[in-house]
Design an enzyme around this catalytic site. Structure first.
Site, mmCIF file in Angstrom:
data_model
loop_
_atom_site.group_PDB
_atom_site.id
_atom_site.type_symbol
_atom_site.label_atom_id
_atom_site.label_comp_id
_atom_site.label_asym_id
_atom_site.label_seq_id
_atom_site.Cartn_x
_atom_site.Cartn_y
_atom_site.Cartn_z
ATOM 1 N N THR A 1 0.821 -1.211 0.000
ATOM 2 C CA THR A 1 0.000 0.000 0.000
ATOM 3 C C THR A 1 0.853 1.258 0.000
ATOM 4 O O THR A 1 0.447 2.302 -0.524
ATOM 5 C CB THR A 1 -0.942 -0.022 1.222
ATOM 6 O OG1 THR A 1 -1.831 -1.118 1.071
ATOM 7 C CG2 THR A 1 -1.742 1.252 1.357
ATOM 8 N N SER B 1 1.591 -7.746 -0.909
ATOM 9 C CA SER B 1 2.361 -8.714 -0.106
ATOM 10 C C SER B 1 1.594 -10.008 0.128
ATOM 11 O O SER B 1 2.185 -11.002 0.546
ATOM 12 C CB SER B 1 2.831 -8.091 1.207
ATOM 13 O OG SER B 1 1.777 -7.966 2.134
ATOM 14 N N THR C 1 1.743 -4.219 4.311
ATOM 15 C CA THR C 1 1.593 -4.515 5.740
ATOM 16 C C THR C 1 1.085 -5.933 6.006
ATOM 17 O O THR C 1 1.272 -6.465 7.099
ATOM 18 C CB THR C 1 0.599 -3.535 6.417
ATOM 19 O OG1 THR C 1 -0.661 -3.647 5.760
ATOM 20 C CG2 THR C 1 1.090 -2.110 6.350
ATOM 21 N N ASP C 2 0.401 -6.525 4.994
ATOM 22 C CA ASP C 2 -0.279 -7.798 5.278
ATOM 23 C C ASP C 2 0.677 -8.911 5.688
ATOM 24 O O ASP C 2 0.364 -9.710 6.573
ATOM 25 C CB ASP C 2 -1.121 -8.235 4.070
ATOM 26 C CG ASP C 2 -2.387 -7.401 3.946
ATOM 27 O OD1 ASP C 2 -2.668 -6.615 4.867
ATOM 28 O OD2 ASP C 2 -3.089 -7.527 2.921
HETATM 29 C C1 SIN Z 1 -0.119 -5.400 0.992
HETATM 30 O O1 SIN Z 1 0.120 -6.006 2.043
HETATM 31 O O2 SIN Z 1 0.629 -5.469 -0.001
HETATM 32 C C2 SIN Z 1 -1.354 -4.579 0.857
HETATM 33 C C3 SIN Z 1 -1.855 -4.057 2.149
HETATM 34 C C4 SIN Z 1 -0.951 -3.058 2.806
HETATM 35 O O3 SIN Z 1 0.181 -2.799 2.417
HETATM 36 O O4 SIN Z 1 -1.430 -2.466 3.818
#
Ligand code: SIN
Length: 331
Positions: free
Chosen positions: A21, A67, A100-101
């Site tokens: 993100t 991710s 973040t995932d």
């Molecule tokens: C991801 O994990 O690539 C998408 C979600 C995020 O980064 O918060």
């Protein structure tokens, strides 16, 4: 000191970009759907001109992905690229931008498998780069401030988000929406203040130089799966995974990692087939009692996904139950 003499003396930080993100874009600045990982590395850096005051920053694009699409192959690729950068005399610190995932998986994997004391700092964002109040630029700035600081050396992989510094050993995404999405049952190691880190504690379990694992020496990780407990669960998923050749199944159980007694015959069949079973808790924190399930490995306080990675690494070195259990007790 002249401006150019000052910038020539700044630490050299490489920013490895992987997507997420923080590199996401949307047609709306106020919400709605967005696509992760579409902004290039140069665009990410250009959004934070303040970086030039704290470090000589160089972009190193690696992936441009959500991710959720990370596999163990990506983990190894990321670890090897960062390991190679850390070997370079002209690199003082490394920042990795990530979704973040699965940030916690990558941070833990590099925490265990990098052979360097140089600062390695993950960062991410909950709002895409095009959002009103995007958190990515500040998180990137603070991650570079930490990676540029010699006091961040020797602490293993770190995660910097929303002003806090977390250990790659136990950081977990705990909120699906807020900018303070990542946490740890043990709290942050410190905070970013006045353009640098203030640390208040350090990880005491082995990592990086003290760890037995080296990403550059591993060709592939053995398949280890996670199955979550649910009321009335049966062993269909476990049997299917066994048929596909998994070497171990991490059970994300209730409370102390409990599993239904009715499945005892299924567990025995899996163990007889040479598949390791690991007890973990879906509660997210707390050390598990070791003696509860004979024949099972017990993941101590590790989350199901951390336990999966540690066991996969362990299986590259040993097939002995006592040695595998010792990894959970030690790391
Ligand atoms: C991801 O994990 O690539 C998408 C979600 C995020 O980064 O918060």
């Amino acid at each position: 000191m002249t401006m150019s003499a000052r910038s020539a003396s700044l630490p050299r930080v490489v920013v490895v970009t992987t997507g997420g993100t923080i590199a996401g874009a949307s047609s709306s600045s106020t919400g709605g759907a967005y696509t992760a990982g579409v902004l290039g590395a140069d665009a990410l850096l250009a959004a934070v001109p303040e970086l030039s005051q704290v470090a000589r920053v160089q972009a190193e694009p690696l992936f441009a992905m959500d991710s959720a699409d990370f596999t163990d192959v990506h983990l190894l690729q990321l670890a090897r690229r960062v390991a190679a950068l850390a070997q370079r005399a002209d690199v003082d610190g490394i920042v990795i931008t990530h979704g973040t995932d699965t940030l916690e998986d990558s941070a833990y994997f590099l925490h265990l498998t990098l052979k360097t004391a140089k600062p390695v700092v993950f960062t991410a964002a909950m709002r895409p780069a095009t959002a009103l109040g995007a958190d990515g630029p500040r998180n990137l700035y603070e991650a570079v401030c930490v990676a540029a600081c010699p006091r961040a050396a020797g602490l293993g992989a770190l995660v910097v988000m929303n002003g806090a510094i977390w250990s790659g050993r136990d950081v977990i995404k705990r909120d699906a929406a807020q900018v303070h999405a990542v946490q740890s049952p043990y709290g942050p190691l410190g905070w970013v203040a006045d353009g640098g880190p203030r640390f208040y504690r350090a990880p005491c379990r082995p990592h990086t130089l003290a760890s037995a694992f080296d990403a550059t020496a591993i060709q592939a990780l053995p398949p280890v799966a996670v199955v979550a407990a649910y009321g009335g669960m049966d062993a269909t998923a476990h049997e299917a995974l066994a048929a596909r050749g998994v070497r171990a199944i991490v059970h994300a159980g209730w409370g102390t990692g409990t599993a239904p007694a009715a499945l005892a015959p299924a567990w025995a069949r899996l163990q007889a087939a040479g598949i390791w079973l690991v007890r973990t808790s879906r509660t997210g924190s707390g050390p598990l009692p070791r003696e509860r399930s004979p024949g099972w490995l017990c993941a101590d306080d590790q989350s199901p996904s951390q336990a999966r990675l540690l066991l996969a690494l362990g299986l590259t070195q040993t097939q002995q139950g006592a040695a595998l259990q010792a990894l959970f007790d030690r790391y």
